[in-house]
Design an enzyme around this catalytic site. Structure first.
Site, short mmCIF file in Angstrom:
data_model
loop_
_atom_site.label_atom_id
_atom_site.label_comp_id
_atom_site.label_asym_id
_atom_site.label_seq_id
_atom_site.Cartn_x
_atom_site.Cartn_y
_atom_site.Cartn_z
N ILE A 11 0.88 -1.17 0.00
CA ILE A 11 0.00 0.00 0.00
C ILE A 11 0.92 1.22 0.00
CG2 ILE A 11 -1.74 1.28 1.28
CD1 ILE A 11 -2.78 -1.39 2.32
N PRO A 12 0.93 1.97 -1.09
CA PRO A 12 2.01 2.94 -1.37
C PRO A 12 1.97 4.25 -0.58
CG PRO A 12 0.37 3.04 -3.10
CD PRO A 12 -0.06 1.92 -2.17
N CYS A 13 2.28 4.18 0.71
CA CYS A 13 2.32 5.40 1.51
C CYS A 13 3.48 6.32 1.07
CB CYS A 13 2.39 5.09 3.00
SG CYS A 13 3.73 4.02 3.48
N HIS A 14 4.45 5.77 0.34
CA HIS A 14 5.55 6.61 -0.14
C HIS A 14 5.06 7.65 -1.15
CE1 HIS A 14 5.41 3.41 -3.19
NE2 HIS A 14 5.90 4.32 -4.03
N ARG A 15 3.88 7.48 -1.70
CA ARG A 15 3.34 8.43 -2.68
C ARG A 15 2.66 9.63 -2.04
NH1 ARG A 15 0.78 3.69 -6.22
NH2 ARG A 15 2.75 2.74 -6.87
#
Length: 168
Positions: A127-131
Site C-alpha cells: 500500500i504505497p504510503c511513499h506516494r
C-alpha cells in the site's frame, strides 16, 4: 496492470517470511498461511538472492507495474480511519504523488491524521504510503523524517516517475 487486494478478517496457518530485494532495500512480507500480515521495508544489510516464486511475483510487480498483475490477500487490521486512508493510497497512480493535506481534504480528515495512518501502515511495501508527500517537501516515511527510510522514499518515487506511467 493493477494491483488486486483482498482483505481477509482472519489469518490461519504457519508463519513465514518472504524477502523481496528492490532498489537497494528489502521488502519483507510476513505471511500467515497465504495471507500477508505485514509488508515492511528494511534498509541496510545484505539482500536476499534466492527468491521464492511468490517473492518473484511481488518483485516483478514492483519493478514493472505496467506489465505485471499482482493479487495479494492482506489481513484486515487497523482503525476505520486507517483503512480509509490505506484504501485511498491504493488509488494514487504509480508515478504520481498526493500531499498529506490534499488527501486529508478528500477524506474529511487532517494532514496529521493522514500522516499517522501512513506511519502505521503495516503494508508499506504494497500500500504505497511513499506516494504521499508534504506540501513543502518529501515528508517522512515509515515513522522517520530523515535517514535511510526517507532516502528509500526518494528512490521509490524517482523509480516510479522513471517508468513513464504518470497520468495513465
Amino acid at each position: 496492470m493493477p494491483l488486486h487486494v483482498v482483505w481477509q478478517a482472519v489469518a490461519d496457518g504457519d508463519e513465514s517470511l518472504l524477502s523481496v530485494p528492490i532498489l537497494d532495500a528489502e521488502l519483507r512480507l510476513t505471511m500467515v498461511g497465504e495471507i500477508i500480515t505485514d509488508a515492511s521495508w528494511h534498509v541496510g544489510g545484505e539482500l536476499t538472492k534466492a527468491l521464492s516464486p511468490q517473492a518473484v511475483r511481488v518483485q516483478s510487480y514492483l519493478l514493472n507495474p505496467r506489465q505485471t498483475e499482482l493479487y495479494v490477500t492482506l489481513l484486515s487490521q487497523g482503525s476505520a480511519h486507517g483503512n480509509a486512508v490505506w484504501n485511498a493510497l491504493l488509488a494514487i497512480p504509480v508515478g504520481q504523488v498526493e500531499t498529506y493535506s490534499g488527501l486529508a481534504e478528500k477524506l474529511s480528515s487532517g494532514p496529521r491524521a493522514i500522516a499517522g495512518a501512513c506511519r502505521n501502515n503495516p503494508y508499506a511495501g504494497i500500500i504505497p504510503c511513499h506516494r504521499v508527500v508534504a506540501k513543502n517537501g518529501i515528508g517522512g516515511f515509515m515513522g522517520h523524517v530523515d535517514g535511510e527510510f526517507v532516502a528509500l522514499k526518494h528512490r521509490l518515487l524517482e523509480y516510479e516517475r522513471g517508468l513513464g506511467l504518470a497520468g495513465e
